[in-house]
Scaffold this motif. Structure first.
Motif, short mmCIF file in Angstrom:
data_model
loop_
_atom_site.label_atom_id
_atom_site.label_comp_id
_atom_site.label_asym_id
_atom_site.label_seq_id
_atom_site.Cartn_x
_atom_site.Cartn_y
_atom_site.Cartn_z
N GLY A 67 0.78 -1.23 0.00
CA GLY A 67 0.00 0.00 0.00
C GLY A 67 0.82 1.28 0.00
N GLU A 68 2.15 1.17 0.09
CA GLU A 68 3.02 2.35 0.09
C GLU A 68 3.61 2.55 -1.30
N ARG A 69 3.60 3.76 -1.77
CA ARG A 69 4.17 4.08 -3.08
C ARG A 69 5.70 4.02 -2.98
N ILE A 70 6.31 3.32 -3.91
CA ILE A 70 7.77 3.23 -3.95
C ILE A 70 8.26 4.32 -4.91
N VAL A 71 8.92 5.30 -4.36
CA VAL A 71 9.35 6.45 -5.14
C VAL A 71 10.62 6.11 -5.93
N PHE A 72 10.61 6.45 -7.21
CA PHE A 72 11.74 6.26 -8.12
C PHE A 72 12.20 4.80 -8.22
N TRP A 73 11.24 3.89 -8.12
CA TRP A 73 11.54 2.46 -8.27
C TRP A 73 12.16 2.17 -9.63
#
Length: 183
Positions: free
Chosen positions: A127-133
């Motif tokens: 549920g957490e957005r992974i930034v710059f994956w």
């Protein structure tokens, strides 16, 4: 005192005063900074291939932050233009450096695409957005000595966080700069 990997910030700026810099001078200083992506500690620990990719990654990061800063302050667009001009100018002397320039341009395109992919189709974990994956993934793949690259979520996350930390460091530094308009 300069922290490893961080542009030196004069004491007057620490007191809240902005340092007035010419766009060309700042661009040259940022390029010099980007061209030294790793200290001796990292140079001993990682392969030359990884360090080369780290160089392109850091060069891109400077360009990326200058692009972000130019949205609110058009004078940073001038710094960015000079920064990229210095990269090009420095690479036109020999065929070896032209290859370096072509690789840098290709990496900037790859990393830009990865940054845009993150905003168009963000990844989530629990549920957490992974930034710059996607950026971390692109760098991890390019910097890997293993052929083929074996995906590692930990490695991708580490590289995405390195990018974010570097963006924050550069952004904080640039906030302390007052860009003089070049005539």
């Amino acid at each position: 005192m300069e922290k490893e990997g961080q542009p030196e910030v004069p004491r007057a700026e620490m007191a809240g005063e902005k340092k007035r810099l010419d766009a060309v001078v700042l661009a040259e200083a940022l390029l010099d900074y980007a061209l030294k992506p790793a200290g001796p500690e990292l140079e001993r620990e990682f392969s030359p291939h990884y360090l080369d990719e780290l160089l392109f990654f850091k060069m891109f990061t400077v360009d990326y932050v200058l692009g972000l800063k130019s949205v609110n302050n058009p004078l940073f667009a001038s710094v960015r233009q000079h920064y990229n001009g210095e990269i090009e100018k420095g690479c036109m002397g020999s065929s070896r450096l032209r290859i370096f320039y072509e690789t840098a341009v290709a990496r900037f395109a790859t990393y830009s695409e990865a940054c845009n992919a993150n905003t168009l189709a963000p990844k989530e974990c629990k549920g957490e957005r992974i930034v710059f994956w996607e950026l971390g993934k692109a760098f991890s793949c390019l910097a890997s000595d293993a052929d083929p690259w074996v995906p590692s979520a930990l490695e991708v996350t580490l590289h995405a966080n390195i990018f974010l930390r570097e963006c924050k460091r550069l952004s904080d530094f640039l906030e302390q700069c007052d860009i003089a308009q070049t005539v």
